[in-house]
Design a protein around this motif. Sequence first.
Motif, mmCIF file in Angstrom:
data_model
loop_
_atom_site.group_PDB
_atom_site.id
_atom_site.type_symbol
_atom_site.label_atom_id
_atom_site.label_comp_id
_atom_site.label_asym_id
_atom_site.label_seq_id
_atom_site.Cartn_x
_atom_site.Cartn_y
_atom_site.Cartn_z
ATOM 1 N N ASN A 99 30.963 64.196 -3.571
ATOM 2 C CA ASN A 99 31.610 64.807 -4.729
ATOM 3 C C ASN A 99 32.202 66.192 -4.472
ATOM 4 O OD1 ASN A 99 29.143 63.028 -6.013
ATOM 5 N ND2 ASN A 99 31.021 62.905 -7.211
ATOM 6 N N ILE A 100 31.689 66.895 -3.487
ATOM 7 C CA ILE A 100 32.222 68.230 -3.199
ATOM 8 C C ILE A 100 33.182 68.178 -2.025
ATOM 9 C CG2 ILE A 100 31.663 70.623 -2.688
ATOM 10 C CD1 ILE A 100 30.699 69.648 -5.433
ATOM 11 N N LEU A 101 32.676 67.772 -0.862
ATOM 12 C CA LEU A 101 33.579 67.646 0.278
ATOM 13 C C LEU A 101 34.589 66.528 0.066
ATOM 14 C CD1 LEU A 101 31.253 68.173 3.368
ATOM 15 C CD2 LEU A 101 32.639 69.839 2.134
ATOM 16 N N GLY A 102 34.233 65.545 -0.762
ATOM 17 C CA GLY A 102 35.144 64.444 -1.040
ATOM 18 C C GLY A 102 36.242 64.796 -2.020
ATOM 19 N N SER A 103 36.156 65.980 -2.608
ATOM 20 C CA SER A 103 37.204 66.415 -3.528
ATOM 21 C C SER A 103 38.491 66.724 -2.767
ATOM 22 C CB SER A 103 36.732 67.661 -4.280
ATOM 23 O OG SER A 103 37.798 68.241 -4.993
ATOM 24 N N LEU B 261 25.852 78.068 4.430
ATOM 25 C CA LEU B 261 27.311 78.199 4.443
ATOM 26 C C LEU B 261 27.908 77.678 3.137
ATOM 27 C CD1 LEU B 261 29.903 78.884 5.914
ATOM 28 C CD2 LEU B 261 29.805 76.665 7.055
ATOM 29 N N ALA B 262 27.355 76.585 2.638
ATOM 30 C CA ALA B 262 27.837 76.041 1.360
ATOM 31 C C ALA B 262 27.661 77.051 0.236
ATOM 32 C CB ALA B 262 27.079 74.756 1.033
ATOM 33 N N SER B 263 26.531 77.792 0.262
ATOM 34 C CA SER B 263 26.295 78.796 -0.768
ATOM 35 C C SER B 263 27.350 79.890 -0.722
ATOM 36 C CB SER B 263 24.900 79.412 -0.595
ATOM 37 O OG SER B 263 23.900 78.465 -0.888
ATOM 38 N N GLN B 264 27.725 80.322 0.481
ATOM 39 C CA GLN B 264 28.764 81.347 0.609
ATOM 40 C C GLN B 264 30.090 80.857 0.039
ATOM 41 O OE1 GLN B 264 29.105 83.261 4.490
ATOM 42 N NE2 GLN B 264 27.039 82.585 4.993
ATOM 43 N N VAL B 265 30.416 79.610 0.334
ATOM 44 C CA VAL B 265 31.670 79.041 -0.145
ATOM 45 C C VAL B 265 31.670 78.962 -1.672
ATOM 46 C CG1 VAL B 265 33.128 76.990 -0.146
ATOM 47 C CG2 VAL B 265 32.030 77.747 1.969
ATOM 48 N N PHE B 266 30.595 78.458 -2.245
ATOM 49 C CA PHE B 266 30.574 78.248 -3.685
ATOM 50 C C PHE B 266 30.550 79.553 -4.462
ATOM 51 C CE2 PHE B 266 30.199 73.790 -4.935
ATOM 52 C CZ PHE B 266 30.331 73.216 -3.692
ATOM 53 N N GLY C 239 40.084 69.799 1.238
ATOM 54 C CA GLY C 239 41.003 69.667 2.357
ATOM 55 C C GLY C 239 42.279 70.468 2.185
ATOM 56 N N GLU C 240 42.659 70.748 0.919
ATOM 57 C CA GLU C 240 43.934 71.403 0.670
ATOM 58 C C GLU C 240 43.802 72.887 0.368
ATOM 59 O OE1 GLU C 240 45.694 69.256 -2.515
ATOM 60 O OE2 GLU C 240 45.800 67.353 -1.425
ATOM 61 N N SER C 241 42.716 73.303 -0.249
ATOM 62 C CA SER C 241 42.666 74.662 -0.784
ATOM 63 C C SER C 241 41.598 75.562 -0.184
ATOM 64 C CB SER C 241 42.460 74.607 -2.307
ATOM 65 O OG SER C 241 43.454 73.827 -2.910
ATOM 66 N N TYR C 242 40.375 75.017 0.034
ATOM 67 C CA TYR C 242 39.266 75.909 0.311
ATOM 68 C C TYR C 242 38.980 76.038 1.793
ATOM 69 C CZ TYR C 242 38.521 75.651 -4.668
ATOM 70 O OH TYR C 242 38.688 75.727 -6.024
ATOM 71 N N LYS C 243 39.259 77.207 2.303
ATOM 72 C CA LYS C 243 38.878 77.593 3.653
ATOM 73 C C LYS C 243 38.184 78.937 3.534
ATOM 74 C CE LYS C 243 42.554 75.174 6.103
ATOM 75 N NZ LYS C 243 43.700 75.314 7.024
ATOM 76 N N MET C 244 37.379 79.255 4.504
ATOM 77 C CA MET C 244 36.666 80.526 4.427
ATOM 78 C C MET C 244 36.593 81.141 5.805
ATOM 79 S SD MET C 244 33.128 81.204 2.424
ATOM 80 C CE MET C 244 32.774 82.848 1.827
ATOM 81 N N ILE C 245 36.758 82.433 5.887
ATOM 82 C CA ILE C 245 36.661 83.150 7.151
ATOM 83 C C ILE C 245 35.220 83.589 7.346
ATOM 84 C CG2 ILE C 245 37.508 85.111 8.470
ATOM 85 C CD1 ILE C 245 39.611 83.003 7.857
ATOM 86 N N LEU C 246 34.616 83.150 8.413
ATOM 87 C CA LEU C 246 33.244 83.516 8.745
ATOM 88 C C LEU C 246 33.272 84.180 10.122
ATOM 89 C CD1 LEU C 246 31.455 80.253 7.627
ATOM 90 C CD2 LEU C 246 31.557 82.413 6.395
ATOM 91 N N GLY C 247 33.125 85.501 10.140
ATOM 92 C CA GLY C 247 33.271 86.220 11.392
ATOM 93 C C GLY C 247 34.701 86.085 11.872
ATOM 94 N N SER C 248 34.870 85.617 13.090
ATOM 95 C CA SER C 248 36.220 85.448 13.637
ATOM 96 C C SER C 248 36.661 83.999 13.603
ATOM 97 C CB SER C 248 36.254 85.956 15.093
ATOM 98 O OG SER C 248 35.324 85.232 15.877
ATOM 99 N N ASN C 249 35.836 83.124 12.979
ATOM 100 C CA ASN C 249 36.135 81.693 12.989
ATOM 101 C C ASN C 249 36.596 81.223 11.622
ATOM 102 O OD1 ASN C 249 35.269 81.400 15.681
ATOM 103 N ND2 ASN C 249 33.137 81.317 14.979
ATOM 104 N N ILE D 175 24.680 76.929 -3.766
ATOM 105 C CA ILE D 175 24.292 75.522 -3.661
ATOM 106 C C ILE D 175 23.094 75.386 -2.746
ATOM 107 C CG2 ILE D 175 25.883 75.085 -1.748
ATOM 108 C CD1 ILE D 175 26.282 72.291 -2.878
ATOM 109 N N GLU D 176 22.215 74.480 -3.107
ATOM 110 C CA GLU D 176 21.063 74.183 -2.265
ATOM 111 C C GLU D 176 21.054 72.677 -2.001
ATOM 112 O OE1 GLU D 176 16.332 74.748 -2.810
ATOM 113 O OE2 GLU D 176 17.547 76.570 -2.910
ATOM 114 N N ILE D 177 21.218 72.303 -0.751
ATOM 115 C CA ILE D 177 21.255 70.894 -0.368
ATOM 116 C C ILE D 177 19.837 70.433 -0.045
ATOM 117 C CG2 ILE D 177 22.121 69.234 1.333
ATOM 118 C CD1 ILE D 177 24.585 71.044 1.641
#
Length: 372
Positions: A227-231, A258-263, A235-245, A271-273
């Motif tokens: 439901n989240i990654l499948g949205s 990492l999911a918590s940082q994104v959300f 793929g189109e909108s959400y990217k996040m810069i983590l350090g230099s990557n 988020i807690e998986i």
Amino acid sequence: MFLTIETLFSDAGIVSAIIQRVNQTRKDTIYWQQYLTFRQVTTRVFKDYIGQISGVMAGSINSRFGEKPIRERRNIGSGYGEIAYLGDAYQMSIDRLSELQDLIDKFNQAKTTDQATAMNEIVNFIQDDFRQTMLAAHKRMDIVVASLIMTGSATVKNKDAAKENQNAPDLLEIDLPFNFITPAASDVIVDSKNMFISYLREKLNAIAPDYGRYQKMIMTRATFNKNILGSSEFGESYKMILGSNEMNLSTGLISSALASQVFTGIGLPSIEIKEDYVKDQTGKNVQIYADNRISLLPTDQIGYMRHHTPYEKTDPVQGRTYNQADGQMLISNYRDKNGRYMEYTAEWIPQISNPNLITNFDLTTLNNIPQG
């Protein structure tokens, strides 16, 4: 000091040392303690306040000589909770008792200066039996609390009858008045695209005046992937810069942290998986957090594990020695003509505070999961 198996299990000092060792070295995670803490209750049936108001209405501003308007106190809903009885007896195998007897013989034959080392070997050996006995009630509550958090309900059937009959009577049944939301496909699909994240944000903003802001949301890995990654938005909108990557989050290779940082970065609760399993009474590992559900919690601590003094503490079985663990759990060991047993007794029940302020998204309809 001369030691036998009987005196070993009836010596309160030795057993307390074993219980303390188990508590210090235990590697098994007790999942329910993330959300609840022990609190004693004095009666088996107790009043349970639900819907407690966490916010206070603003007071009136009056003219200097004006009369104060009369306000009606906001009511607190209530229900009743009832303590559940937990307990099992485990027969100790002849092989383990024989090994234990060898260690006891070694202790009795040792010099006084060496007995401390010999006793340590006994404690190290027997602590695993105590560990399994002490953890059994906790593992049962792990299943119950996880079911409550993810579905708002929990049911435990008669353990013996349930093996043969799925319609076995319920020994425990709890239903909580969560704020349930059941999205349909038409709520999420926009121009043939899955916009679940936008739907989730809009829905949480809409209910915020009545339910407040949530600290975290709980879901399984399968629900997160579907439901989240499948949205379409990931793929189109959400990217996040983590350090230099730069990470494209549509890969599915994402940790809970990492999911918590994104959300939180896009205005959603952290988020807690959950990927936790407990071995049931058939020996099968079962997933305790339900798929196709997202539960939003205002805080990590959402209530108490209520515990009551077991009846056996006030009216002990003749000839038994009892030792107490957390939550007034009683541990005893006894012998009859069929063998030696280790047994625990506890009286616990989870009490979720303010369940009507917990929001649960039921995604079974959205994910086309048959109701059953």
